[in-house]
Design a protein around this motif. Structure first.
Motif, PDB file in Angstrom:
ATOM      1  N   ALA A  20       0.828  -1.209   0.000  1.00  0.00           N
ATOM      2  CA  ALA A  20       0.000   0.000   0.000  1.00  0.00           C
ATOM      3  C   ALA A  20       0.863   1.260   0.000  1.00  0.00           C
ATOM      4  CB  ALA A  20      -0.935  -0.005   1.210  1.00  0.00           C
ATOM      5  N   VAL A  21       1.926   1.261   0.787  1.00  0.00           N
ATOM      6  CA  VAL A  21       2.818   2.429   0.844  1.00  0.00           C
ATOM      7  C   VAL A  21       3.442   2.694  -0.524  1.00  0.00           C
ATOM      8  CG1 VAL A  21       4.995   3.306   1.810  1.00  0.00           C
ATOM      9  CG2 VAL A  21       3.285   2.263   3.322  1.00  0.00           C
ATOM     10  N   HIS A  22       3.886   1.651  -1.199  1.00  0.00           N
ATOM     11  CA  HIS A  22       4.491   1.836  -2.523  1.00  0.00           C
ATOM     12  C   HIS A  22       3.481   2.383  -3.534  1.00  0.00           C
ATOM     13  CE1 HIS A  22       8.381   0.321  -1.461  1.00  0.00           C
ATOM     14  NE2 HIS A  22       7.883  -0.829  -1.027  1.00  0.00           N
ATOM     15  N   VAL A  23       2.249   1.905  -3.473  1.00  0.00           N
ATOM     16  CA  VAL A  23       1.209   2.416  -4.372  1.00  0.00           C
ATOM     17  C   VAL A  23       0.977   3.905  -4.100  1.00  0.00           C
ATOM     18  CG1 VAL A  23      -1.261   2.331  -4.902  1.00  0.00           C
ATOM     19  CG2 VAL A  23       0.071   0.216  -4.799  1.00  0.00           C
ATOM     20  N   VAL A  24       0.868   4.270  -2.840  1.00  0.00           N
ATOM     21  CA  VAL A  24       0.640   5.675  -2.478  1.00  0.00           C
ATOM     22  C   VAL A  24       1.796   6.553  -2.951  1.00  0.00           C
ATOM     23  CG1 VAL A  24       0.505   7.279  -0.520  1.00  0.00           C
ATOM     24  CG2 VAL A  24      -0.904   5.211  -0.557  1.00  0.00           C
ATOM     25  N   PRO A  29       1.489  11.683  -5.940  1.00  0.00           N
ATOM     26  CA  PRO A  29       1.944  12.895  -6.644  1.00  0.00           C
ATOM     27  C   PRO A  29       1.166  13.161  -7.924  1.00  0.00           C
ATOM     28  CG  PRO A  29       3.833  11.608  -5.918  1.00  0.00           C
ATOM     29  CD  PRO A  29       2.606  10.760  -5.684  1.00  0.00           C
ATOM     30  N   ARG A  30       0.757  12.117  -8.611  1.00  0.00           N
ATOM     31  CA  ARG A  30      -0.004  12.272  -9.855  1.00  0.00           C
ATOM     32  C   ARG A  30      -1.461  12.633  -9.588  1.00  0.00           C
ATOM     33  NH1 ARG A  30       3.702   8.109 -10.590  1.00  0.00           N
ATOM     34  NH2 ARG A  30       4.933   8.270 -12.498  1.00  0.00           N
ATOM     35  N   MET A  31      -1.926  12.289  -8.387  1.00  0.00           N
ATOM     36  CA  MET A  31      -3.332  12.534  -8.039  1.00  0.00           C
ATOM     37  C   MET A  31      -3.560  13.908  -7.420  1.00  0.00           C
ATOM     38  SD  MET A  31      -4.126   8.768  -6.427  1.00  0.00           S
ATOM     39  CE  MET A  31      -5.702   9.230  -5.737  1.00  0.00           C
ATOM     40  N   ARG A  32      -2.521  14.570  -6.993  1.00  0.00           N
ATOM     41  CA  ARG A  32      -2.664  15.842  -6.270  1.00  0.00           C
ATOM     42  C   ARG A  32      -3.549  16.844  -7.003  1.00  0.00           C
ATOM     43  NH1 ARG A  32      -1.629  15.883  -1.030  1.00  0.00           N
ATOM     44  NH2 ARG A  32       0.326  14.868  -0.536  1.00  0.00           N
ATOM     45  N   GLU A  33      -3.342  17.031  -8.284  1.00  0.00           N
ATOM     46  CA  GLU A  33      -4.109  18.031  -9.029  1.00  0.00           C
ATOM     47  C   GLU A  33      -5.535  17.583  -9.318  1.00  0.00           C
ATOM     48  OE1 GLU A  33      -2.148  19.647 -12.468  1.00  0.00           O
ATOM     49  OE2 GLU A  33      -0.208  19.642 -11.429  1.00  0.00           O
ATOM     50  N   ALA A  34      -5.703  16.336  -9.683  1.00  0.00           N
ATOM     51  CA  ALA A  34      -7.025  15.838 -10.073  1.00  0.00           C
ATOM     52  C   ALA A  34      -7.869  15.423  -8.881  1.00  0.00           C
ATOM     53  CB  ALA A  34      -6.861  14.650 -11.023  1.00  0.00           C
ATOM     54  N   GLY A  35      -7.232  15.210  -7.729  1.00  0.00           N
ATOM     55  CA  GLY A  35      -7.957  14.692  -6.577  1.00  0.00           C
ATOM     56  C   GLY A  35      -8.070  13.183  -6.692  1.00  0.00           C
ATOM     57  N   GLY A  36      -8.617  12.586  -5.685  1.00  0.00           N
ATOM     58  CA  GLY A  36      -8.771  11.143  -5.751  1.00  0.00           C
ATOM     59  C   GLY A  36      -8.893  10.514  -4.388  1.00  0.00           C
ATOM     60  N   SER A  37      -8.855   9.212  -4.418  1.00  0.00           N
ATOM     61  CA  SER A  37      -9.120   8.446  -3.214  1.00  0.00           C
ATOM     62  C   SER A  37      -8.354   7.132  -3.236  1.00  0.00           C
ATOM     63  CB  SER A  37     -10.623   8.159  -3.141  1.00  0.00           C
ATOM     64  OG  SER A  37     -10.928   7.294  -2.080  1.00  0.00           O
ATOM     65  N   PHE A  38      -7.785   6.774  -2.112  1.00  0.00           N
ATOM     66  CA  PHE A  38      -7.175   5.465  -1.923  1.00  0.00           C
ATOM     67  C   PHE A  38      -8.099   4.633  -1.048  1.00  0.00           C
ATOM     68  CE2 PHE A  38      -3.433   8.146  -2.621  1.00  0.00           C
ATOM     69  CZ  PHE A  38      -2.758   7.399  -3.571  1.00  0.00           C
ATOM     70  N   VAL A  39      -8.246   3.371  -1.401  1.00  0.00           N
ATOM     71  CA  VAL A  39      -8.996   2.432  -0.560  1.00  0.00           C
ATOM     72  C   VAL A  39      -8.104   1.215  -0.354  1.00  0.00           C
ATOM     73  CG1 VAL A  39     -11.052   1.027  -0.287  1.00  0.00           C
ATOM     74  CG2 VAL A  39     -11.213   3.226  -1.466  1.00  0.00           C
ATOM     75  N   PHE A  40      -7.741   0.985   0.884  1.00  0.00           N
ATOM     76  CA  PHE A  40      -6.896  -0.140   1.249  1.00  0.00           C
ATOM     77  C   PHE A  40      -7.767  -1.286   1.749  1.00  0.00           C
ATOM     78  CE2 PHE A  40      -4.460   3.769   2.268  1.00  0.00           C
ATOM     79  CZ  PHE A  40      -3.553   3.681   1.226  1.00  0.00           C
ATOM     80  N   THR A  41      -7.202  -2.477   1.765  1.00  0.00           N
ATOM     81  CA  THR A  41      -7.942  -3.635   2.243  1.00  0.00           C
ATOM     82  C   THR A  41      -7.369  -4.101   3.571  1.00  0.00           C
ATOM     83  OG1 THR A  41      -8.360  -4.329  -0.023  1.00  0.00           O
ATOM     84  CG2 THR A  41      -8.714  -5.971   1.683  1.00  0.00           C
ATOM     85  N   ARG A  78      -8.196  11.547  -0.266  1.00  0.00           N
ATOM     86  CA  ARG A  78      -8.873  10.770   0.778  1.00  0.00           C
ATOM     87  C   ARG A  78      -8.298   9.366   0.854  1.00  0.00           C
ATOM     88  NH1 ARG A  78     -13.559   9.470  -0.238  1.00  0.00           N
ATOM     89  NH2 ARG A  78     -13.513   9.852  -2.473  1.00  0.00           N
ATOM     90  N   CYS A  79      -8.287   8.816   2.067  1.00  0.00           N
ATOM     91  CA  CYS A  79      -7.778   7.464   2.300  1.00  0.00           C
ATOM     92  C   CYS A  79      -8.721   6.743   3.254  1.00  0.00           C
ATOM     93  CB  CYS A  79      -6.389   7.508   2.915  1.00  0.00           C
ATOM     94  SG  CYS A  79      -5.164   8.299   1.858  1.00  0.00           S
ATOM     95  N   ASN A  80      -9.194   5.602   2.819  1.00  0.00           N
ATOM     96  CA  ASN A  80     -10.094   4.772   3.623  1.00  0.00           C
ATOM     97  C   ASN A  80      -9.668   3.321   3.479  1.00  0.00           C
ATOM     98  OD1 ASN A  80     -12.321   6.707   4.493  1.00  0.00           O
ATOM     99  ND2 ASN A  80     -12.255   7.065   2.291  1.00  0.00           N
ATOM    100  N   ALA A  81     -10.338   2.464   4.210  1.00  0.00           N
ATOM    101  CA  ALA A  81     -10.091   1.024   4.095  1.00  0.00           C
ATOM    102  C   ALA A  81     -11.411   0.281   4.181  1.00  0.00           C
ATOM    103  CB  ALA A  81      -9.158   0.545   5.198  1.00  0.00           C
ATOM    104  N   ILE A  82     -11.433  -0.872   3.536  1.00  0.00           N
ATOM    105  CA  ILE A  82     -12.551  -1.791   3.749  1.00  0.00           C
ATOM    106  C   ILE A  82     -12.024  -2.933   4.596  1.00  0.00           C
ATOM    107  CG2 ILE A  82     -13.822  -1.252   1.638  1.00  0.00           C
ATOM    108  CD1 ILE A  82     -12.663  -3.966   0.562  1.00  0.00           C
ATOM    109  N   SER A  83     -12.923  -3.508   5.355  1.00  0.00           N
ATOM    110  CA  SER A  83     -12.593  -4.657   6.183  1.00  0.00           C
ATOM    111  C   SER A  83     -13.584  -5.763   5.848  1.00  0.00           C
ATOM    112  CB  SER A  83     -12.677  -4.279   7.666  1.00  0.00           C
ATOM    113  OG  SER A  83     -12.421  -5.420   8.466  1.00  0.00           O
TER     114      SER A  83
END
Length: 149
Positions: A20-24, A29-41, A78-83
């Motif tokens: 997850a850290v490597h993906v982030v 950096p590429r998402m900063r301008e467009a915005g976005g969301s990370f969802v971890f498992t 934004r950063c969230n997780a599903i469980s």
């Protein structure tokens, strides 16, 4: 924990947390301008560990905490997780083999919902977290209330 090879823990941490850290690091950096969301498992083992599965429990807990920390660190991303709880996916085939259907039926019978989540329901939860801009730093449980029993 006293006898298991440390590679067991290292592998779980490498896949769940460092993956997850490597993906982030690559994507943020590429998402900063467009915005976005990370969802971890994360996973059910964070709240309901079982004997012998401590590496998975530690790794899922770390990943869920990573989502909360990064919600602050990477804002406005934004950063969230599903469980997810027990879900019928091919991952279980080599682990349960011919007993898979019976094991799943036993687990489902004990759940308040009376059934396991489907892969589509887990995917739907991911989409909710990706698209709802008001949800940040959260862990969404998709487990049929398994963590409560």
């Amino acid at each position: 924990v006293l006898d298991a090879p440390l590679d067991t823990l290292r592998s779980a941490i490498d896949v769940r947390l460092w993956g997850a850290v490597h993906v982030v690091r690559a994507a943020a950096p590429r998402m900063r301008e467009a915005g976005g969301s990370f969802v971890f498992t994360g996973g059910l083992s964070t709240d309901r560990p079982s004997r012998g599965a401590w590496p998975t429990a530690v790794a899922t807990a770390a990943t869920e905490q990573l989502a909360r920390c990064l919600a602050l660190e990477l804002a406005p991303l934004r950063c969230n997780a599903i469980s997810p709880g027990w879900t019928d996916t091919p991952m279980w085939d080599p682990l349960l083999g011919a007993d898979k259907a019976a094991v799943f039926a036993d687990v489902a019978a004990r759940l308040p919902s009376g059934r396991l989540a489907s892969p589509d329901e887990v995917a739907s939860a991911v989409l909710l977290l990706m698209h709802n801009a008001a949800i940040n730093g959260e862990v969404l449980h998709v487990d049929g209330a398994h963590r409560l029993i």
